[in-house]
Design a protein around this motif. Sequence first.
Motif, PDB file in Angstrom:
ATOM      1  N   MET A 198     -91.598  20.869 -30.081  1.00 16.30           N
ATOM      2  CA  MET A 198     -91.142  19.897 -29.123  1.00 16.30           C
ATOM      3  C   MET A 198     -89.822  20.399 -28.522  1.00 16.30           C
ATOM      4  O   MET A 198     -88.937  20.848 -29.239  1.00 16.30           O
ATOM      5  N   ALA A 199     -89.690  20.294 -27.234  1.00 20.02           N
ATOM      6  CA  ALA A 199     -88.451  20.697 -26.571  1.00 20.02           C
ATOM      7  C   ALA A 199     -87.359  19.680 -26.864  1.00 20.02           C
ATOM      8  O   ALA A 199     -87.608  18.481 -26.916  1.00 20.02           O
ATOM      9  N   GLU A 200     -86.167  20.167 -27.030  1.00 21.68           N
ATOM     10  CA  GLU A 200     -85.049  19.263 -27.294  1.00 21.68           C
ATOM     11  C   GLU A 200     -84.565  18.654 -25.991  1.00 21.68           C
ATOM     12  O   GLU A 200     -84.459  19.322 -24.969  1.00 21.68           O
ATOM     13  N   ARG A 201     -84.277  17.365 -26.020  1.00 24.38           N
ATOM     14  CA  ARG A 201     -83.754  16.669 -24.845  1.00 24.38           C
ATOM     15  C   ARG A 201     -82.281  17.007 -24.683  1.00 24.38           C
ATOM     16  O   ARG A 201     -81.626  17.445 -25.616  1.00 24.38           O
ATOM     17  N   SER A 202     -81.756  16.746 -23.495  1.00 25.39           N
ATOM     18  CA  SER A 202     -80.349  17.030 -23.237  1.00 25.39           C
ATOM     19  C   SER A 202     -79.422  16.184 -24.107  1.00 25.39           C
ATOM     20  O   SER A 202     -78.276  16.551 -24.332  1.00 25.39           O
ATOM     21  N   ASP A 203     -79.906  15.039 -24.620  1.00 27.48           N
ATOM     22  CA  ASP A 203     -79.078  14.204 -25.488  1.00 27.48           C
ATOM     23  C   ASP A 203     -79.229  14.576 -26.964  1.00 27.48           C
ATOM     24  O   ASP A 203     -78.700  13.901 -27.833  1.00 27.48           O
ATOM     25  N   GLY A 204     -79.972  15.652 -27.250  1.00 29.58           N
ATOM     26  CA  GLY A 204     -80.100  16.132 -28.617  1.00 29.58           C
ATOM     27  C   GLY A 204     -81.262  15.550 -29.391  1.00 29.58           C
ATOM     28  O   GLY A 204     -81.499  15.934 -30.525  1.00 29.58           O
ATOM     29  N   LEU A 205     -82.012  14.616 -28.804  1.00 28.52           N
ATOM     30  CA  LEU A 205     -83.141  14.014 -29.509  1.00 28.52           C
ATOM     31  C   LEU A 205     -84.341  14.952 -29.488  1.00 28.52           C
ATOM     32  O   LEU A 205     -84.748  15.424 -28.441  1.00 28.52           O
ATOM     33  N   ALA A 206     -84.855  15.221 -30.647  1.00 29.93           N
ATOM     34  CA  ALA A 206     -86.061  16.037 -30.787  1.00 29.93           C
ATOM     35  C   ALA A 206     -86.615  15.809 -32.179  1.00 29.93           C
ATOM     36  O   ALA A 206     -85.909  15.349 -33.072  1.00 29.93           O
ATOM     37  N   GLY A 207     -87.872  16.117 -32.362  1.00 29.11           N
ATOM     38  CA  GLY A 207     -88.451  16.044 -33.695  1.00 29.11           C
ATOM     39  C   GLY A 207     -89.225  14.777 -33.939  1.00 29.11           C
ATOM     40  O   GLY A 207     -89.805  14.207 -33.029  1.00 29.11           O
ATOM     41  N   ALA A 208     -89.210  14.328 -35.178  1.00 31.93           N
ATOM     42  CA  ALA A 208     -89.987  13.167 -35.603  1.00 31.93           C
ATOM     43  C   ALA A 208     -89.066  12.017 -35.972  1.00 31.93           C
ATOM     44  O   ALA A 208     -88.068  12.205 -36.666  1.00 31.93           O
ATOM     45  N   GLY A 209     -89.441  10.825 -35.514  1.00 31.93           N
ATOM     46  CA  GLY A 209     -88.648   9.643 -35.812  1.00 31.93           C
ATOM     47  C   GLY A 209     -89.333   8.729 -36.802  1.00 31.93           C
ATOM     48  O   GLY A 209     -90.501   8.908 -37.149  1.00 31.93           O
ATOM     49  N   LEU A 210     -88.591   7.744 -37.251  1.00 35.35           N
ATOM     50  CA  LEU A 210     -89.072   6.750 -38.203  1.00 35.35           C
ATOM     51  C   LEU A 210     -88.723   5.375 -37.655  1.00 35.35           C
ATOM     52  O   LEU A 210     -87.596   5.151 -37.202  1.00 35.35           O
ATOM     53  N   GLY A 211     -89.690   4.461 -37.677  1.00 36.59           N
ATOM     54  CA  GLY A 211     -89.427   3.094 -37.246  1.00 36.59           C
ATOM     55  C   GLY A 211     -88.557   2.378 -38.268  1.00 36.59           C
ATOM     56  O   GLY A 211     -88.942   2.259 -39.432  1.00 36.59           O
ATOM     57  N   LEU A 212     -87.393   1.925 -37.852  1.00 34.87           N
ATOM     58  CA  LEU A 212     -86.458   1.274 -38.768  1.00 34.87           C
ATOM     59  C   LEU A 212     -86.877  -0.163 -39.042  1.00 34.87           C
ATOM     60  O   LEU A 212     -87.099  -0.941 -38.121  1.00 34.87           O
ATOM     61  N   ARG A 213     -86.988  -0.487 -40.303  1.00 41.39           N
ATOM     62  CA  ARG A 213     -87.231  -1.847 -40.778  1.00 41.39           C
ATOM     63  C   ARG A 213     -86.044  -2.225 -41.660  1.00 41.39           C
ATOM     64  O   ARG A 213     -85.416  -1.363 -42.288  1.00 41.39           O
ATOM     65  N   ARG A 214     -85.745  -3.494 -41.744  1.00 45.26           N
ATOM     66  CA  ARG A 214     -84.588  -3.942 -42.526  1.00 45.26           C
ATOM     67  C   ARG A 214     -84.655  -3.470 -43.973  1.00 45.26           C
ATOM     68  O   ARG A 214     -83.640  -3.122 -44.567  1.00 45.26           O
ATOM     69  N   ALA A 215     -85.851  -3.426 -44.539  1.00 48.20           N
ATOM     70  CA  ALA A 215     -85.998  -2.997 -45.932  1.00 48.20           C
ATOM     71  C   ALA A 215     -85.606  -1.536 -46.122  1.00 48.20           C
ATOM     72  O   ALA A 215     -85.347  -1.112 -47.253  1.00 48.20           O
TER      73      ALA A 215
END
Length: 152
Positions: free
Chosen positions: A1-18
Motif C-alpha cells: 500500500m502506498a503511504e499517504r502524505s499524512d503518514g497513514l498506511a498499512g492496516a487499521g483496527l476499529g477502536l471499541r471502548r473495551a
Amino acid sequence: MAERSDGLAGAGLGLRRALLGPLLSAENPQADFLEVAPENWIGVGGRLGRQFRELAARQPMVLHGLSLDIGGPDALDTNLVKAVRALMQDIGASLYTEHLTYCAADGHLYDLLPIPFTEEAVTHVVERVQRVQDIIGEPIALENASYYAQPH
C-alpha cells in the motif's frame, strides 16, 4: 500500500471502548492506525475521554462516520459536521470517511440505506460533500454501501 502524505498506511483496527485499556498497556501496537466512529467519541469526557485522548496521542486515528446521511433528503446536519471537525482537531486526525448512504428521514433510521443510481442523486451528494469539506477543511472519502435490492 502506498503511504499517504499524512503518514497513514498499512492496516487499521476499529477502536471499541473495551480496547482502550489493552491498547494503552501495549508496548508495541500491532495496528498502524485506529478507525474511530466519531459519533461514539464526540463529547465523551471523564475517564474514557482521557484514555481516548491518551491513545490518540500515541497512535494515528482516522474517523469513519456512521450517521452523516450524505445521500439523504433531510437537511445536512452541520452541527454534527462541526463536531467532527472539532474532534479531528482535538485528536490530530487527518482523515474523515463516511458511508455513501442515507440513514435519516425525519429522524435517524439506524441503517445505512443505498441511494438511487440517478444523476439527481449524484448532484445532491456532490453538493453535500462540498459543504462537508468546506466545514471540515479537508477532503473526505466515501464508502459504498452494500445492498441487496436497488431502490427505485
